[in-house]
Design an enzyme around this catalytic site. Structure first.
Site, PDB file in Angstrom:
ATOM      1  N   LYS A 137       0.819  -1.218   0.000  1.00 26.35           N
ATOM      2  CA  LYS A 137       0.000   0.000   0.000  1.00 26.35           C
ATOM      3  C   LYS A 137       0.856   1.273   0.000  1.00 26.35           C
ATOM      4  O   LYS A 137       0.431   2.311  -0.508  1.00 26.35           O
ATOM      5  CB  LYS A 137      -0.950   0.008   1.199  1.00 26.35           C
ATOM      6  CG  LYS A 137      -1.954  -1.144   1.223  1.00 26.35           C
ATOM      7  CD  LYS A 137      -3.057  -0.984   0.197  1.00 26.35           C
ATOM      8  CE  LYS A 137      -4.094  -2.094   0.307  1.00 26.35           C
ATOM      9  NZ  LYS A 137      -5.095  -2.067  -0.775  1.00 26.35           N
ATOM     10  N   GLU A 193      -9.909   5.622   2.990  1.00 25.93           N
ATOM     11  CA  GLU A 193     -10.685   4.528   3.549  1.00 25.93           C
ATOM     12  C   GLU A 193      -9.711   3.397   3.821  1.00 25.93           C
ATOM     13  O   GLU A 193      -8.634   3.350   3.222  1.00 25.93           O
ATOM     14  CB  GLU A 193     -11.755   4.071   2.552  1.00 25.93           C
ATOM     15  CG  GLU A 193     -11.318   3.037   1.497  1.00 25.93           C
ATOM     16  CD  GLU A 193     -10.219   3.524   0.549  1.00 25.93           C
ATOM     17  OE1 GLU A 193     -10.077   4.751   0.375  1.00 25.93           O
ATOM     18  OE2 GLU A 193      -9.487   2.678  -0.003  1.00 25.93           O
ATOM     19  N   SER A 203       1.663  -9.664  -0.627  1.00 25.25           N
ATOM     20  CA  SER A 203       1.309  -8.243  -0.578  1.00 25.25           C
ATOM     21  C   SER A 203       1.543  -7.604   0.787  1.00 25.25           C
ATOM     22  O   SER A 203       1.720  -6.396   0.882  1.00 25.25           O
ATOM     23  CB  SER A 203      -0.149  -8.049  -1.003  1.00 25.25           C
ATOM     24  OG  SER A 203      -0.994  -8.854  -0.207  1.00 25.25           O
TER      25      SER A 203
HETATM   26  C1  LIG Z   1      -1.705  -6.990   2.645  1.00 28.05           C
HETATM   27  C2  LIG Z   1      -2.827  -6.664   1.750  1.00 28.05           C
HETATM   28  N1  LIG Z   1      -2.961  -7.312   0.586  1.00 28.05           N
HETATM   29  C3  LIG Z   1      -3.995  -7.057  -0.245  1.00 28.05           C
HETATM   30  C4  LIG Z   1      -4.972  -6.138   0.068  1.00 28.05           C
HETATM   31  C5  LIG Z   1      -6.114  -5.960  -0.870  1.00 28.05           C
HETATM   32  O1  LIG Z   1      -6.067  -4.823  -1.637  1.00 28.05           O
HETATM   33  P1  LIG Z   1      -5.708  -4.872  -3.176  1.00 28.05           P
HETATM   34  O2  LIG Z   1      -6.581  -5.906  -3.804  1.00 28.05           O
HETATM   35  O3  LIG Z   1      -6.021  -3.505  -3.640  1.00 28.05           O
HETATM   36  O4  LIG Z   1      -4.293  -5.215  -3.309  1.00 28.05           O
HETATM   37  C6  LIG Z   1      -4.856  -5.423   1.263  1.00 28.05           C
HETATM   38  C7  LIG Z   1      -5.871  -4.414   1.603  1.00 28.05           C
HETATM   39  O5  LIG Z   1      -6.043  -3.946   2.648  1.00 28.05           O
HETATM   40  C8  LIG Z   1      -3.768  -5.698   2.121  1.00 28.05           C
HETATM   41  O6  LIG Z   1      -3.637  -5.056   3.288  1.00 28.05           O
END
Ligand SMILES: Cc1ncc(COP(=O)(O)O)c(C=O)c1O
Lengths: 393, 260
Positions: A89, A111, A377
């Protein structure tokens, strides 16, 4: 096939800006200026510098040996969990805070679901000395408590959203209402590739650093830039957009997004949007969403707050429709298993969201010579309470 | 083409009273008695709210009424059923107000067809932007003699106001402040400047002022700067509590329009 946004803000039939008149001045300002801003020399300099020296990029691309052994293939992990604030993020919030500054805004709203985007926003606001307000569903305030405390320590105001299921969708509604009520001094840092044009494109560009790095890192380690496939979880779809971005036109690379099935796609408690949804408009863009026959938005469910969302970015709706990417799902239980597996095989505790991407390893047939990149992620710190409850440590 | 909205604005130049309510609130079957009570109490124009699960342009009062209405079982098709014979008893212009997604799911053609069968005169869809309207919706709306009502706000540029004026056929909905519905309005100097600025543009379309009009004073003030005003959240709030629907409606309207 073109997978990028067109000049009207659409990916095929999806996208656009279905905004009330009250949001028009802000969105028009952003649409008309974002490309010029983010392509400017000053911006590039500052963005690249902050990604490197503040956020700690490049994030490692790591050959997970024991995991590879188990699945009899080559599995690389893109370690977005190692970024400052613990997820991908931060790539987006660094980009957007610089845009906000160029636009002369001094009040920032966001948000958040898992709290990772809120945390990354609160962080860059502290860095730049800007006022920060984060909307978060009241249920998520509870289940992601550590992130709430961090945001507050960073000086952000965290406002619980009390409508709907009190999760990410409701937090997004509240942030949009805030923007309508504060049209002059405020920039809304949306946390995923959702919302009206130009957000999906702008956020995808900021996250595209993930696949840019994967290509040269893989080349360095294996002598080829393209893996067999890339796997990422999808909530709104920003980490997946970033991990797919530079492979979109490399048609030999298979792209797989993993949605949150919650308690199962046959139940009401699920967030598998592409699997179960249909075209519609949510949060100001035309995409695919979970809804009733009457067009009311369904209340989603997932163990993972970051994926607990009934919509998906228009870029993914287009990749789904054109079959450029494949979207599968994983249930809460499968995800918990995969989180524990990574923890014990590789010594990495992933975020619940990222564990959805890992769960895909059990669902697709990996062959010995293949190279699979899984985007991790985020890290699991924020999810420790959930993990401890389920695993009983 | 002439419809009831144009006729109203031709006949009544000032003090037009328009009232919004959420269909299905407080009770599922209040729609018809509500419309009849509003008409018999002298309301000039009615905006029938089609509840939506995620009304981003609305404040807490209309959010709440929408939630209850949906829980009561309101839907677009249910509303059309209820309104089927409304023109046997109601003559004043009727506008449907709601968000785009339920309209898309019903099907834009089918939706407009139903509206014209029933005798709906116009639509207010806050999240249907001007460009999309002109490219995809306009021909269908016009074929069914439906006016699309656009909003302007204090932030809307003069150039855009003129574009909206060109695209408008019924009236222009002048949002009083930068806000979601239900915000408290006082006619501040800032708003006075905005209203006067818009009035000085000599637009083709008449205006009604809405958002935050909540009592006799704000109604009277707004009427000085436009052909009339729209009451939404204040009316929905007045429907709370005990008493018959008729009494609540007449009590509220009498508190707004002080009989001289
Ligand atoms: C670690 C992590 N991965 C994935 C996501 C999902 O978001 P996005 O699909 O935009 O990557 C989030 C959202 O809060 C997150 O904190």
């Amino acid at each position: 096939m073109n997978y990028q946004v067109n000049e009207k803000g659409y990916y095929g039939e999806f996208g656009g800006a279905y905004i009330p008149e009250m949001m028009v001045p802000n969105i028009e300002e952003l649409s008309s200026r974002y490309l010029e801003i983010i392509n400017s020399y000053d911006f590039r300099q500052e963005f690249v510098d902050l990604l490197k020296n503040y956020a700690g990029r490049p994030s490692p691309l790591y050959l997970a040996k024991r995991l590879s052994e188990k699945y009899q293939s080559n599995i690389y992990l893109k370690r977005e969990d190692l970024n400052h604030t613990g997820s991908h993020k931060i790539n987006n919030t660094i980009g957007q805070i610089l845009v906000a500054k160029k636009l002369g805004k001094h009040r920032i709203i966001a948000e958040t679901g898992a709290g990772q985007h809120g945390l990354a926003t609160a962080t860059v606001c502290a860095l730049m000395g800007l006022k920060c307000i984060v909307y978060m569903g009241a249920v998520d305030v509870e289940r992601q408590a550590p992130n709430v405390k961090k945001m507050r320590m960073l000086g952000a105001e965290v406002i619980p959203a009390l409508s709907g299921n009190q999760t990410l969708k409701d937090a997004t509604n509240e942030a949009m209402r805030d923007w309508i009520n504060n049209p002059v001094d405020t920039h809304y840092i949306i946390g995923s590739v959702v919302g009206p044009h130009p957000y999906p494109d702008m956020v995808a560009r900021f996250q595209s650093v993930i696949s840019e790095e994967i290509r040269w890192q893989l080349d360095e380690q294996t002598g080829r830039e393209n893996p067999t496939r890339v796997i990422a979880c999808v909530g709104g779809g920003s980490n997946a957009a970033g991990a797919f971005y530079h492979f979109l036109d490399q048609e030999d690379v298979e792209l797989i997004g993993v949605e949150a099935a919650g308690k199962g796609i046959e139940t009401q408690e699920t967030a598998a949007t592409l699997t179960l949804g249909s075209p519609g408009v949510l949060h100001s863009s035309r995409s695919i969403l979970m809804q009733t026959r009457d067009g009311q938005i369904a209340e989603p469910y997932s163990i993972s707050a970051g994926l607990d969302y009934p919509g998906i970015g228009p870029m993914h709706a287009h990749l789904f429709k054109t079959k450029r990417a494949r979207y599968i799902w994983a249930t809460d239980d499968e995800v918990l298993d995969s989180a524990l597996e990574l923890t014990q095989l590789e010594g990495i505790i992933p975020a619940l969201e990222s564990a959805h991407a890992l769960a895909a390893l059990k669902k697709i047939h990996l062959k010995p010579g293949e190279v699979t990149v899984v985007n991790i992620s985020g890290r699991g710190d924020k999810d420790m309470e959930t993990y401890l409850k389920h695993f009983g440590y | 083409m002439n419809n009831r909205i144009n006729k109203l604005f031709q006949e009544k130049k000032e003090g037009i009273l328009s009232v919004y309510f959420t269909a299905g609130y407080p009770n599922l079957d209040d729609t018809i008695p509500m419309i009849q009570a509003l008409q018999s109490n002298g309301v000039d124009l009615i905006e029938i709210g089609m509840p939506f699960s995620d009304p981003i342009a609305d404040g807490p009062v209309i959010q709440h009424s929408s939630l209850i209405a949906l829980q009561n079982g309101m839907s677009v098709s249910k509303l059309f059923d209820q309104l089927k014979n409304i023109r046997q008893s109601v003559e004043i212009p009727l506008i449907l107000m709601g968000y785009i997604n339920p309209v898309l799911q019903y099907g834009v053609d089918a939706f407009c067809q139903k509206c014209s069968e029933i005798g709906i005169d116009g639509l207010i869809i806050p999240d249907l932007p001007l460009t999309v309207y002109e490219e995809e919706f306009k021909t269908i709306f016009e074929a069914h003699n439906l006016h699309n009502i656009f909003l302007i706000t204090p932030q809307t540029s003069e150039e855009r106001i003129r574009t909206i004026d060109q695209a408008s056929t019924g009236f222009i909905y002048m949002v009083s402040s930068n806000a979601t519905t239900g915000a408290k309005a006082t006619v501040s100097d800032f708003q006075k400047d905005y209203f006067e600025r818009v009035n000085s543009l000599s637009l083709n379309n008449k205006r009604l002022i809405g958002f935050g009009i909540s009592n006799a004073e704000t109604f009277r003030n707004a009427c000085q700067y436009a052909s009339g005003a729209i009451l939404g959240s204040a009316f929905v709030k007045a429907l709370d509590g005990p008493g018959t629907l008729d009494l609540k409606v007449s009590g509220f309207i009498n508190s707004i329009v002080i009989k001289s």
